[in-house]
Design a protein around this motif. Structure first.
Motif, PDB file in Angstrom:
ATOM      1  N   LEU A 282      -7.639   9.165   8.946  1.00  0.00           N
ATOM      2  CA  LEU A 282      -7.448   7.763   8.591  1.00  0.00           C
ATOM      3  C   LEU A 282      -7.047   7.604   7.126  1.00  0.00           C
ATOM      4  O   LEU A 282      -6.209   6.760   6.787  1.00  0.00           O
ATOM      5  N   VAL A 283      -7.626   8.423   6.255  1.00  0.00           N
ATOM      6  CA  VAL A 283      -7.231   8.397   4.838  1.00  0.00           C
ATOM      7  C   VAL A 283      -5.759   8.761   4.704  1.00  0.00           C
ATOM      8  O   VAL A 283      -5.002   8.115   3.966  1.00  0.00           O
ATOM      9  N   SER A 284      -5.313   9.792   5.427  1.00  0.00           N
ATOM     10  CA  SER A 284      -3.908  10.194   5.375  1.00  0.00           C
ATOM     11  C   SER A 284      -3.003   9.087   5.891  1.00  0.00           C
ATOM     12  O   SER A 284      -1.934   8.820   5.323  1.00  0.00           O
ATOM     13  N   GLU A 285      -3.437   8.413   6.964  1.00  0.00           N
ATOM     14  CA  GLU A 285      -2.624   7.341   7.537  1.00  0.00           C
ATOM     15  C   GLU A 285      -2.495   6.165   6.573  1.00  0.00           C
ATOM     16  O   GLU A 285      -1.422   5.590   6.399  1.00  0.00           O
ATOM     17  N   ILE A 286      -3.597   5.797   5.935  1.00  0.00           N
ATOM     18  CA  ILE A 286      -3.545   4.725   4.935  1.00  0.00           C
ATOM     19  C   ILE A 286      -2.622   5.124   3.784  1.00  0.00           C
ATOM     20  O   ILE A 286      -1.869   4.303   3.259  1.00  0.00           O
ATOM     21  N   GLY A 287      -2.662   6.403   3.413  1.00  0.00           N
ATOM     22  CA  GLY A 287      -1.764   6.884   2.366  1.00  0.00           C
ATOM     23  C   GLY A 287      -0.310   6.758   2.762  1.00  0.00           C
ATOM     24  O   GLY A 287       0.508   6.234   1.999  1.00  0.00           O
ATOM     25  N   TYR A 288       0.035   7.201   3.975  1.00  0.00           N
ATOM     26  CA  TYR A 288       1.419   7.106   4.440  1.00  0.00           C
ATOM     27  C   TYR A 288       1.896   5.659   4.456  1.00  0.00           C
ATOM     28  O   TYR A 288       2.994   5.333   3.981  1.00  0.00           O
ATOM     29  N   LEU A 289       1.078   4.766   5.017  1.00  0.00           N
ATOM     30  CA  LEU A 289       1.462   3.353   5.106  1.00  0.00           C
ATOM     31  C   LEU A 289       1.577   2.704   3.724  1.00  0.00           C
ATOM     32  O   LEU A 289       2.326   1.747   3.532  1.00  0.00           O
ATOM     33  N   SER A 290       0.815   3.229   2.763  1.00  0.00           N
ATOM     34  CA  SER A 290       0.837   2.685   1.399  1.00  0.00           C
ATOM     35  C   SER A 290       1.968   3.261   0.555  1.00  0.00           C
ATOM     36  O   SER A 290       2.135   2.877  -0.603  1.00  0.00           O
ATOM     37  N   GLY A 291       2.719   4.216   1.098  1.00  0.00           N
ATOM     38  CA  GLY A 291       3.819   4.810   0.349  1.00  0.00           C
ATOM     39  C   GLY A 291       3.393   5.910  -0.590  1.00  0.00           C
ATOM     40  O   GLY A 291       4.105   6.216  -1.559  1.00  0.00           O
ATOM     41  N   ILE A 292       2.225   6.509  -0.343  1.00  0.00           N
ATOM     42  CA  ILE A 292       1.763   7.620  -1.175  1.00  0.00           C
ATOM     43  C   ILE A 292       1.417   8.803  -0.273  1.00  0.00           C
ATOM     44  O   ILE A 292       1.266   8.663   0.941  1.00  0.00           O
TER      45      ILE A 292
END
Length: 411
Positions: A282-292
Motif C-alpha cells: 500500500l505504501v508503494s501504491e500511494i507512492g506511485y499514485l503520488s508521482g514518487i
C-alpha cells in the motif's frame, strides 16, 4: 688583549629545574633582551637581523618555562612581521602559550593557520576557528578533521567564509552530530540541496526553518521551459535526462498513468484504505499514485517526526482529512492521555497548513530526485558498504541519497 670573555655553549643545556638559580636568572634576562630586539620597529632592525635573533630565541624557548613562552607569544602577537620560525614554534605550543598568537596576531597567513591546524591539537583548531576573516581554504582545512566543536565554532563565526565543499562536509557530520543543524541553517552559504537532506535528521524547529527558507517556488523555471513539455511529449520522453528535469519542474504532482494500473480509482481511495493499516504494498501504491518512487514513499512513511507525511499530502492536493487518515494508518497518536492534542500531530497539522502546494512539491520532488533517481548500482553498493569514494563528488542527488539512506542500510 680583549676583556670580553669567550662564551662556550654546553652540548646539552640543563633544564631550569636542574640549573643553578643564578643561571636561571641570567637565562631569563637574556631571553627578554633578545625578545626586545626581535620586537624592535623596522626603523631599528632589518629583516635579516630580526630573523637571526629569532633563531636564537627559538633555541632558548625550548628550555623556557610556560610563562616565559607565553610572554614571548604575547609580545609577538602585536608585530606586523614576526620571525616565522618563532611563530611556527609558539603556535604549536600548548594552548595557553599559543592563544595570543592564534587569536590576536593579524599578520598570520593562511599558510600559517592551515599548517597549525594540521600539526596541532583540537584546541588549537578551535581557537583558529574563532579568528576573524577566515578564508575558504582555512575553514575547509579546519572542517576536514570532522571535529564537532571545531565545526560549530567555524559555523558560528560570522566573519568566516565557507566553500560549498565545506558546507557539504559539515552537513554530512551533522547526521551524527545533531547540534550542528541549527548553526548550519544560519549560514548564508547553505543551499537547498544540503538543507533538504539534513531535514531527515533535524529536530522540529530546524525542520520548520528548512521548509520556510528553502521550500521555494518553481514559477520561474516553469515559465522558462513551458514550451518544452510539448516537445518532450512529442518525442515520447525518450531522453532520460530531459525527462527527469522536466518531471522536477512540472506543475502536476500526481501520476495519472499510474491510476490506470492501480487497484484504486484515485489517490484518495488508496489513502482511505490506508486508514485500516499500512503495509509495504500500500505504501508503494500511494507512492506511485503520488508521482514518487516506492523508496521515497517508504522513507516518508517511516519518518519518526511525521512532517514528511504532511508535505506529501499538501504536495499532492490531499485534504486535511486525508492527512488524518494517513496518520491513523501509520498508527501515530492524535491525543494525549488527558485528551489534549498530541504534540506530533499538532506539529504535523501546522506544517500542512503553513506550506503552499508549489513549495511542498519542490521539497517532495527534491527528495524523490535525490533518494531514487540517483540510485545507480554503484551508489547502492556505496551506501551498503559505506564507501564514499564511489560517489560522484559533483552529483548532489548522489551525495544526498548516500547521507539520507545510509541508516536504512544498517550504517
Amino acid at each position: 688583549m680583549s676583556n670580553t670573555a669567550t662564551v662556550t655553549a654546553p652540548d646539552a643545556p640543563a633544564p631550569e629545574e636542574q640549573a643553578p638559580v643564578g643561571q636561571i636568572k641570567l637565562r631569563h634576562a637574556l631571553l627578554r633582551r633578545l625578545t626586545d630586539v626581535v620586537c624592535l620597529p623596522a626603523s631599528r632592525i632589518n629583516a635579516f637581523e630580526r630573523a637571526v635573533t629569532g633563531d636564537l630565541v627559538v633555541e632558548m624557548l625550548r628550555l623556557a618555562p610556560t610563562e616565559e613562552r607565553r610572554r614571548v607569544a604575547d609580545r609577538l602577537s602585536n608585530l606586523s612581521e614576526p620571525p616565522n620560525v618563532l611563530v611556527r614554534l609558539l603556535m604549536r605550543d600548548e594552548p595557553d602559550v599559543a592563544r595570543p598568537l592564534i587569536e590576536q596576531c593579524a599578520s598570520l597567513t593562511d599558510v600559517d593557520l592551515m599548517a597549525c591546524a594540521r600539526d596541532a591539537d583540537v584546541e588549537h583548531r578551535r581557537m583558529i576557528a574563532s579568528r576573524r576573516g577566515l578564508s575558504e581554504a582555512v575553514t575547509e582545512t579546519l572542517l576536514s578533521f570532522g571535529e564537532e566543536t571545531v565545526i560549530e565554532a567555524v559555523l558560528r563565526n560570522d566573519t568566516a567564509r565557507l566553500s560549498q565543499a565545506a558546507i557539504e562536509g559539515a552537513v554530512a557530520v551533522s547526521r551524527d552530530a545533531r547540534g550542528l543543524c541549527a548553526p548550519l541553517l544560519r549560514r548564508a552559504e547553505m543551499r537547498p540541496s544540503g538543507a533538504f537532506v539534513m531535514f531527515w535528521w533535524s529536530g522540529p524547529d530546524e525542520r520548520r526553518a528548512i521548509l520556510q527558507r528553502f521550500g521555494v517556488s518553481r514559477d520561474v523555471m516553469q515559465d522558462s521551459v513551458d514550451d518544452l513539455f510539448a516537445l518532450a511529449a512529442a518525442g515520447g520522453w525518450s531522453d532520460p535526462v530531459t525527462r527527469k528535469a522536466l518531471q522536477f519542474i512540472e506543475r502536476r504532482q500526481r501520476n495519472r498513468a499510474a491510476i490506470a494500473k492501480s487497484p484504486f480509482k484515485s489517490l484518495e481511495e488508496a489513502v482511505a484504505a490506508a486508514e485500516a493499516g499500512l503495509n509495504r504494498e500500500l505504501v508503494s501504491e500511494i507512492g506511485y499514485l503520488s508521482g514518487i518512487k516506492p523508496l521515497t514513499a517508504a522513507k516518508i512513511m517511516g519518518d519518526a517526526g511525521g512532517e514528511p507525511v504532511a508535505i506529501l499530502c499538501k504536495a499532492t492536493g490531499l485534504t486535511r482529512g486525508d492527512l488524518q487518515r494517513l496518520w491513523r494508518g501509520l498508527r501515530r497518536p492524535e491525543a494525549m492521555a488527558d485528551g489534549s492534542t498530541h504534540p506530533d500531530w499538532d506539529r504535523v497539522q501546522i506544517i500542512y497548513e503553513m506550506l503552499a502546494v508549489d513549495r511542498a512539491q519542490t521539497v517532495l520532488r527534491y527528495w524523490n530526485w535525490s533518494l531514487s533517481s540517483a540510485l545507480t548500482p554503484t551508489l547502492l553498493r556505496a551506501i551498503r558498504e559505506g564507501d564514499d569514494e564511489l560517489i560522484d563528488e559533483y552529483s548532489m542527488p548522489e551525495r544526498a541519497a548516500m547521507l539520507a539512506l545510509a541508516e536504512n542500510f544498517g550504517r
